[in-house]
Write an enzyme that holds these catalytic residues in place. Structure first.
Site, PDB file in Angstrom:
ATOM      1  CG  HIS A 138       0.139  -3.020   8.760  1.00 52.72           C
ATOM      2  ND1 HIS A 138       0.176  -1.877   9.529  1.00 52.72           N
ATOM      3  CD2 HIS A 138      -0.197  -2.596   7.515  1.00 52.72           C
ATOM      4  CE1 HIS A 138      -0.123  -0.828   8.794  1.00 52.72           C
ATOM      5  NE2 HIS A 138      -0.352  -1.228   7.565  1.00 52.72           N
ATOM      6  CD  GLU A 175      -1.392  -0.799   3.585  1.00 49.86           C
ATOM      7  OE1 GLU A 175      -1.845   0.308   3.897  1.00 49.86           O
ATOM      8  OE2 GLU A 175      -1.510  -1.799   4.295  1.00 49.86           O
ATOM      9  NE  ARG A 229      -3.857  -6.600   7.429  1.00 50.81           N
ATOM     10  CZ  ARG A 229      -3.788  -5.270   7.464  1.00 50.81           C
ATOM     11  NH1 ARG A 229      -3.210  -4.603   6.501  1.00 50.81           N
ATOM     12  NH2 ARG A 229      -4.324  -4.585   8.464  1.00 50.81           N
ATOM     13  CD  GLU A 264      -2.939   3.757   1.765  1.00 49.41           C
ATOM     14  OE1 GLU A 264      -2.853   4.712   2.561  1.00 49.41           O
ATOM     15  OE2 GLU A 264      -2.864   2.560   2.112  1.00 49.41           O
ATOM     16  CG  ASP A 282      -4.921   6.535   4.852  1.00 47.40           C
ATOM     17  OD1 ASP A 282      -5.718   6.876   5.738  1.00 47.40           O
ATOM     18  OD2 ASP A 282      -4.007   5.708   5.036  1.00 47.40           O
TER      19      ASP A 282
END
Lengths: 65, 494
Positions: free
Chosen positions: B237, B10, B235, B92, B87
């Site tokens: 991050h 991202e 997940r 984003e 964002d």
């Protein structure tokens, strides 16, 4: 200029290392690299924002994430 | 057995307007809205199930610093399965879930094209708006940083502490090949070439672990929001990374981290590769050393970033030997990883400048030093800072990264196709295909579900709690047999 002396720049490899990596070391190759870099610099001269100081000053972002 | 390393990236882009007083939230919203309106259809994002305040260390964050979910800003789902939205004050692009690191690079490059097309869409949809320009970088050189985050699927049975211990040495040192480079130490206002850093974001990291992403940034982010079945999956991050213009650097960043996680799941990591005694200080020191020789104190004594990276590389070479590496996408990707990784470490150890075609900070340094030499500039000349910013300008007519001679590993036609077509081997395929096949029935979507409106109550939510299900192989036939969204839901048993 203590600051400058402290800063370390990328090192240039010495000749023996060139042999080790098998990179071309001929002067013709070196001249070609320099010519490529020169034409790249010519292009940067053309496309770089005209008023660098104002461009840099106006580049203001908010924090993200 | 290591889980398939489903992953995504991202990126929050920098944004400017020809009107320097314009509000970046407004310009980011114009950008996303113009792109959404230029598409044939438009589905919004569904916030159900978002919980960025849940901490992987086992508690809910009780701090008012927990990340907030913003629900009012422009938000859209693309037919390639990605999310494109506003964002904070940045546009984003969150890539769809990909099955291999190389595929994730492809969908990251597709994100750059989406941004470019969005800039063009603004000119068509809002012709009176001042020109908007988007930058793929992470800082404004005035103390503000915005992120480029990675996400990796990890087996829930692996303890979070073990993940942190396995990755902290990597996150401290991988910047030597995936840093994007920056003129200056902005937090102390030393904006000159003598203070060049190899990473854009290193100086913003102030903690080893934590839930925050906008202040007191941690090397290990503990957000526990799996967007999947939490009993099976985690997940991870990752917030410590620069946005790369070099495709090879993006590949290395994603592939090295993937293989280290796989080795952790399979118990194949060495006991210690060299754990930094002060990880935060080490991140800063390594970023400020463009000779790539600085040694940092570790539990194995004083080590350089290269020495720590060689420990990981040697372990990965041994681990991948004779494996089909399906978790990484197959043997070809495993070979590509090992070759690129070894070449990067060898090149950096012999002569960093030899890596100018694959490593962003080296490519940028080469431009800066040659330009400064040609024009006899002082180290603080604003033209050097302008080169730094303009390296990341996405416009072909202005981008310096696109002129720097960077090697590409993504075919341009494939990247164009990836702007609209989803990855085939994750649930992103179901999300993207549902949206392109039945645009008026898909009312909303998020990472783990798609919601349909087939004209009768209630709305139908199709859950996708396993990122590896909903692939082309498993649902293509159902889509082919469905003339309507109602038929699709019937065939799915919804």
């Amino acid at each position: 200029m203590a600051e400058q002396e402290r800063t370390q720049r990328p090192k240039q490899a010495d000749h023996s290392q060139d042999v080790e990596t098998g990179e071309p070391t001929s002067s013709a190759g070196a001249e070609q690299l320099k010519a490529d870099l020169d034409s790249l610099l010519d292009e940067i001269d053309l496309v770089l924002e005209d008023n660098a100081e104002e461009f840099v000053r106006n580049y203001v972002q908010k924090g993200g994430e | 057995m290591a889980l398939p390393k489903v992953l995504g990236i991202e990126t929050e882009y920098g944004i400017t307007s020809a009107d320097p007083l314009a509000d970046p939230i407004v310009t980011s919203t114009l950008l996303v809205s113009a792109y959404a309106q230029s598409l044939a259809h438009h589905s919004s994002w569904d916030f159900e199930g978002e919980s960025p305040h849940r901490d992987a260390r086992g508690s809910q964050c009780d701090s008012d610093r927990a990340p907030a979910v913003e629900r009012h800003l422009a938000n859209t789902v693309l037919t390639n399965g990605a999310r494109f939205y506003v964002d904070h004050a940045h546009p984003e692009y969150s890539s769809p879930e990909c099955r291999t690191p190389l595929e994730a690079v492809l969908f990251d490059v597709a994100g750059e094209i989406v941004m470019l097309e969005a800039m063009e869409a603004v000119k068509r949809v809002y012709p009176e708006a001042p020109e908007i320009v988007v930058y793929k970088n992470n800082s404004d050189a005035k103390g503000q940083s915005y992120g480029c985050h990675e996400n990796y699927l990890v087996d829930r049975s692996v303890a979070f502490d073990a993940i942190a211990n396995a990755l902290i040495p990597h996150f401290v040192t991988r910047q030597i090949y995936c840093g994007s480079g920056k003129v200056g130490l902005e937090r102390v206002g030393a904006l000159d070439l003598e203070h060049f850093q190899i990473s854009q974001r290193a100086e913003f990291f102030e903690a080893v672990e934590g839930l925050e992403t906008t202040i007191k940034r941690p090397i290990i982010n503990t957000r526990d929001e799996p967007h999947a079945d939490a009993s099976q999956f985690r997940r991870l991050h990752v917030i410590i990374g620069d946005a790369n213009c070099s495709q090879v650097a993006t590949f290395l960043k994603l592939a090295t981290t993937s293989v280290i996680l796989a080795m952790l799941e399979d118990g194949a990591l060495p006991e210690s590769v060299g754990f930094p005694l002060d990880p935060v200080h080490a991140v800063h020191l390594i970023s400020q050393d463009s000779s790539v020789t600085v040694a940092i104190p570790t539990d194995r004594g004083s080590m350089t970033a290269l020495e720590i990276q060689y420990q990981y590389l040697d372990a990965a070479t041994h681990y991948l030997d004779g494996k089909d590496a399906t978790f990484l996408g197959g043997p070809a990707i495993a070979s590509m990883l090992l070759e690129r990784w070894r070449a990067a470490l060898l090149g950096l150890s012999l002569d960093p400048l030899s890596m100018a075609s694959t490593i962003d900070w080296v490519a940028k340094w080469r431009l800066l030093s040659a330009f400064a030499d040609r024009h006899q500039l002082r180290p603080s000349d604003p033209r050097l800072q302008a080169i730094d910013l303009q390296y990341h300008d996405l416009r072909p007519e202005r981008s310096l990264a696109q002129r720097a001679g960077l090697e590409t590993i993504i075919d341009p036609d494939s990247a164009l196709s990836a702007c609209t077509n989803p990855p085939e081997n994750t649930r992103a395929w179901f999300r993207g295909t549902a949206l392109s096949r039945f645009p008026s029935e898909v009312v909303t979507a998020n990472w783990d579900s798609v919601v349909f409106d087939i004209g009768e109550d209630p709305l139908r939510r199709v859950p996708m709690m396993d990122p590896m299900r909903g692939t082309k192989a498993s649902t293509e036939d159902i889509f082919a047999r469905s003339q309507s969204a109602r038929q699709l839901l019937d065939l799915l048993g919804q």
